[in-house]
Design an enzyme around this catalytic site. Structure first.
Site, PDB file in Angstrom:
ATOM      1  N   TYR A 188       0.842  -1.212   0.000  1.00 37.08           N
ATOM      2  CA  TYR A 188       0.000   0.000   0.000  1.00 37.08           C
ATOM      3  C   TYR A 188       0.868   1.249   0.000  1.00 37.08           C
ATOM      4  O   TYR A 188       1.840   1.329   0.746  1.00 37.08           O
ATOM      5  CB  TYR A 188      -0.925   0.024   1.225  1.00 37.08           C
ATOM      6  CG  TYR A 188      -2.375  -0.036   0.789  1.00 37.08           C
ATOM      7  CD1 TYR A 188      -2.950   1.031   0.103  1.00 37.08           C
ATOM      8  CD2 TYR A 188      -3.145  -1.164   1.021  1.00 37.08           C
ATOM      9  CE1 TYR A 188      -4.257   0.968  -0.339  1.00 37.08           C
ATOM     10  CE2 TYR A 188      -4.463  -1.231   0.584  1.00 37.08           C
ATOM     11  CZ  TYR A 188      -5.017  -0.166  -0.097  1.00 37.08           C
ATOM     12  OH  TYR A 188      -6.301  -0.229  -0.545  1.00 37.08           O
ATOM     13  N   GLU A 210      -0.605   4.916  -0.559  1.00 39.31           N
ATOM     14  CA  GLU A 210      -1.385   6.123  -0.876  1.00 39.31           C
ATOM     15  C   GLU A 210      -0.503   7.362  -0.773  1.00 39.31           C
ATOM     16  O   GLU A 210       0.306   7.488   0.144  1.00 39.31           O
ATOM     17  CB  GLU A 210      -2.566   6.251   0.083  1.00 39.31           C
ATOM     18  CG  GLU A 210      -3.709   5.321  -0.292  1.00 39.31           C
ATOM     19  CD  GLU A 210      -4.930   5.494   0.602  1.00 39.31           C
ATOM     20  OE1 GLU A 210      -4.895   6.345   1.508  1.00 39.31           O
ATOM     21  OE2 GLU A 210      -5.909   4.755   0.382  1.00 39.31           O
ATOM     22  N   ASP A 216      -6.412  12.531 -25.691  1.00 36.29           N
ATOM     23  CA  ASP A 216      -6.509  11.150 -25.198  1.00 36.29           C
ATOM     24  C   ASP A 216      -5.853  10.255 -26.239  1.00 36.29           C
ATOM     25  O   ASP A 216      -6.456   9.911 -27.255  1.00 36.29           O
ATOM     26  CB  ASP A 216      -7.979  10.778 -24.987  1.00 36.29           C
ATOM     27  CG  ASP A 216      -8.140   9.382 -24.403  1.00 36.29           C
ATOM     28  OD1 ASP A 216      -7.152   8.626 -24.399  1.00 36.29           O
ATOM     29  OD2 ASP A 216      -9.257   9.061 -23.957  1.00 36.29           O
ATOM     30  N   THR A 224      -3.789   5.240 -21.913  1.00 33.14           N
ATOM     31  CA  THR A 224      -3.615   3.927 -21.311  1.00 33.14           C
ATOM     32  C   THR A 224      -2.183   3.494 -21.587  1.00 33.14           C
ATOM     33  O   THR A 224      -1.488   4.075 -22.428  1.00 33.14           O
ATOM     34  CB  THR A 224      -4.565   2.892 -21.943  1.00 33.14           C
ATOM     35  OG1 THR A 224      -4.341   2.859 -23.352  1.00 33.14           O
ATOM     36  CG2 THR A 224      -6.025   3.226 -21.667  1.00 33.14           C
ATOM     37  N   LYS A 273      -2.085  -0.468 -24.734  1.00 28.32           N
ATOM     38  CA  LYS A 273      -2.454  -0.634 -26.147  1.00 28.32           C
ATOM     39  C   LYS A 273      -1.171  -0.614 -26.987  1.00 28.32           C
ATOM     40  O   LYS A 273      -0.337  -1.474 -26.778  1.00 28.32           O
ATOM     41  CB  LYS A 273      -3.496   0.415 -26.522  1.00 28.32           C
ATOM     42  CG  LYS A 273      -4.775   0.262 -25.654  1.00 28.32           C
ATOM     43  CD  LYS A 273      -5.882   1.248 -25.961  1.00 28.32           C
ATOM     44  CE  LYS A 273      -7.039   1.060 -24.990  1.00 28.32           C
ATOM     45  NZ  LYS A 273      -8.104   2.052 -25.181  1.00 28.32           N
ATOM     46  N   ARG A 296      -1.870  -3.328 -18.121  1.00 28.72           N
ATOM     47  CA  ARG A 296      -3.129  -2.574 -18.097  1.00 28.72           C
ATOM     48  C   ARG A 296      -3.014  -1.461 -17.061  1.00 28.72           C
ATOM     49  O   ARG A 296      -2.866  -1.739 -15.863  1.00 28.72           O
ATOM     50  CB  ARG A 296      -4.300  -3.485 -17.739  1.00 28.72           C
ATOM     51  CG  ARG A 296      -4.408  -4.723 -18.592  1.00 28.72           C
ATOM     52  CD  ARG A 296      -5.787  -5.324 -18.534  1.00 28.72           C
ATOM     53  NE  ARG A 296      -6.679  -4.532 -19.348  1.00 28.72           N
ATOM     54  CZ  ARG A 296      -6.729  -4.592 -20.677  1.00 28.72           C
ATOM     55  NH1 ARG A 296      -5.956  -5.414 -21.339  1.00 28.72           N
ATOM     56  NH2 ARG A 296      -7.567  -3.842 -21.356  1.00 28.72           N
TER      57      ARG A 296
HETATM   58  C1  LIG Z   1      -9.113   2.454 -24.326  1.00 26.81           C
HETATM   59  C2  LIG Z   1      -9.465   3.873 -24.220  1.00 26.81           C
HETATM   60  C3  LIG Z   1      -9.861   4.447 -23.007  1.00 26.81           C
HETATM   61  C4  LIG Z   1     -10.210   3.657 -21.783  1.00 26.81           C
HETATM   62  O1  LIG Z   1      -9.308   2.819 -21.302  1.00 26.81           O
HETATM   63  P1  LIG Z   1      -9.751   1.661 -20.278  1.00 26.81           P
HETATM   64  O2  LIG Z   1      -8.425   1.257 -19.753  1.00 26.81           O
HETATM   65  O3  LIG Z   1     -10.435   0.628 -21.096  1.00 26.81           O
HETATM   66  O4  LIG Z   1     -10.623   2.265 -19.245  1.00 26.81           O
HETATM   67  C5  LIG Z   1     -10.059   5.814 -22.967  1.00 26.81           C
HETATM   68  N1  LIG Z   1      -9.908   6.574 -24.056  1.00 26.81           N
HETATM   69  C6  LIG Z   1      -9.558   6.048 -25.248  1.00 26.81           C
HETATM   70  C7  LIG Z   1      -9.408   6.947 -26.415  1.00 26.81           C
HETATM   71  C8  LIG Z   1      -9.343   4.693 -25.368  1.00 26.81           C
HETATM   72  O5  LIG Z   1      -9.023   4.189 -26.561  1.00 26.81           O
END
Ligand SMILES: *Cc1c(COP(=O)(O)O)cnc(C)c1O
Length: 421
Positions: free
Chosen positions: A55, A57, A201, A227, A230, A236
């Site tokens: 932990y 925080e 994003d 994220t 990807k 993750r």
């Molecule tokens: C995948 C994605 C998210 C969300 O990610 P999670 O880890 O699935 O919550 C947010 N914005 C975009 C553009 C994404 O492609």
């Protein structure tokens, strides 16, 4: 090629068998979900460390728990590597995933009821950019832009008009089904004009940005959300990268605003992935992902597939299957039986319902991680073409034949737990 999990197999054979089956599935199939990838053995190992026991925080040097001798430098390493790789002033590596990362941005810069703007989900945006069924669309007034029907490209006249009319506090750019380069400068000009915070994003394209295969959102964006799992090929998780002036509100929003203790095993694995992404070989990877997607797009177009925007600049291809006379869901399910894993997807101005849309979304990050090159893309297009035709003809034998051929090719390109060269 399944991995060895002796302790897991002894303690919980039922679960171990499922993990083994998943390893086999990931090894045998052509994984073409655009948001997925294979992490390296090093990243996989980091996620399985004792850091999951801890932990912490707070932030490095400012924790609410003792015993942070190792966790502090691990998080500092991850954050430092993230800022350096993306050219950010500040990085927060604690968000649990992309959706909570985006929610933290709302918490940092908007109040419930405020107007925010993003790309609409059916046009290629993400749920968390203010779409109605998402908390972000319920708690905020989401104004949504889209793409032009004739080009499939973002309609900047519409973005500017909506921004001037509604004056959103936040503007999101980026999405989940955008096959073209995102013009961060054009969004920044609009955001400046109305004094909105521009959030890029880059969840889907972070690996391409890191590898120099897509323009950087900095210096245009104020906050970058991504994220890590990807194209960036990490565990993750998620990160928020900011210019200096936005660092404090973002940190406060992530903790204590939204989350409790960070997932330290994930933070460690993010640090490893960022180290890998800073190597010259990752630049090659990012460019190969795009080259593969472009070769595949050309081979599909030759076979009469209707590609949204006519092709791709990045890792993903969005197809409208209407000319093939097969709904996206039927095609995706048939291709899955053929060992080609994709997802059905809405296409812009889709006349069909979101749960049964016209489109299919595919991407090349995973198969590029396996080592497939542009030489293989003709074969992949042939399989997709045969698979979609078999879906229409309800020819299960043809799907089975493809599945055998796919497994044979993939056997030559081992996974998971990929060695990174
Ligand atoms: C995948 C994605 C998210 C969300 O990610 P999670 O880890 O699935 O919550 C947010 N914005 C975009 C553009 C994404 O492609």
């Amino acid at each position: 090629m399944p991995l060895d999990h002796p302790a897991l197999s002894a303690a919980d054979p039922e679960l171990a068998a499922l993990v083994g089956a998943e390893e086999q599935l990931q090894a045998d199939t052509l994984r073409m979900i655009a948001s997925e990838n294979y992490v390296s053995s090093a990243v996989l190992e980091a996620t399985g460390t004792v850091l999951t026991n801890k932990y912490s925080e707070g932030y490095p040097g400012r924790r609410y728990y003792e015993g942070q001798q190792n966790v502090d430098p691990i998080e500092a390493l991850a954050a430092g590597r993230a800022a350096a790789l993306f050219g950010a002033d500040h990085a927060n590596v604690q968000p649990y995933s992309g959706s909570p990362a985006n929610l933290a941005v709302y918490l940092a810069f908007a109040e419930p009821g405020d107007t925010v703007m993003g790309m609409s989900l059916p046009m290629g945006g993400h749920l968390t950019h203010g779409w109605g069924v998402s908390a972000t669309g319920k708690w905020f007034n989401g104004v949504q832009y889209g793409v032009r029907a004739d080009t499939g490209l973002i309609d900047f006249d519409q973005v500017r008009d909506l921004a001037r009319e509604h004056r959103p506090k936040l503007i999101f750019c980026g999405g989940t089904a955008i096959p073209r380069t995102i013009d961060f400068a054009a969004f920044a000009e609009i955001a400046r004009e109305i004094d909105a915070v521009l959030v890029a994003d880059i969840a889907h394209i972070a690996g391409l940005v890191a590898g120099g295969a897509h323009p950087s959102p900095f210096p245009h964006a104020d906050v970058v959300s991504t994220t890590t799992h990807k194209t960036l090929r990490g565990p993750r998780g998620a990160m928020l990268l900011t210019k200096e002036a936005y660092a404090k509100p973002v940190d406060k929003a992530v903790f204590p605003g939204l989350q409790g203790g960070p997932h330290n095993h994930t933070t460690a694995a993010i640090a490893v992935a960022l180290h890998e992404a800073a190597q010259p070989s990752f630049r090659d990877y990012a460019h190969a992902v795009v080259a593969n997607a472009q070769a595949l797009a050309a081979a599909l177009a030759e076979r009469g597939f209707d590609l949204v925007s006519g092709g791709t600049d990045n890792h993903l291809i969005l197809m409208d299957l209407t000319p093939k006379d097969v709904p996206g869901k039927i095609a995706a399910k048939a291709l899955d039986r053929a060992g080609i894993v994709t997802n059905y997807n809405t296409v812009p101005y889709d006349p069909r319902k979101p749960f049964d849309p016209s489109g299919l979304r595919i991407g090349t990050p995973s198969l590029t991680s396996r080592g497939l090159t542009t030489e293989h893309m003709e074969q992949v297009a042939v399989w997709i073409d045969r698979g979609v035709a078999a879906a229409k003809a309800e020819d299960e034998v043809a799907l089975k034949v493809i599945r055998g051929e796919v497994a044979e090719l993939m056997a030559a390109y081992p996974a998971p737990g990929l060695p990174v060269g």
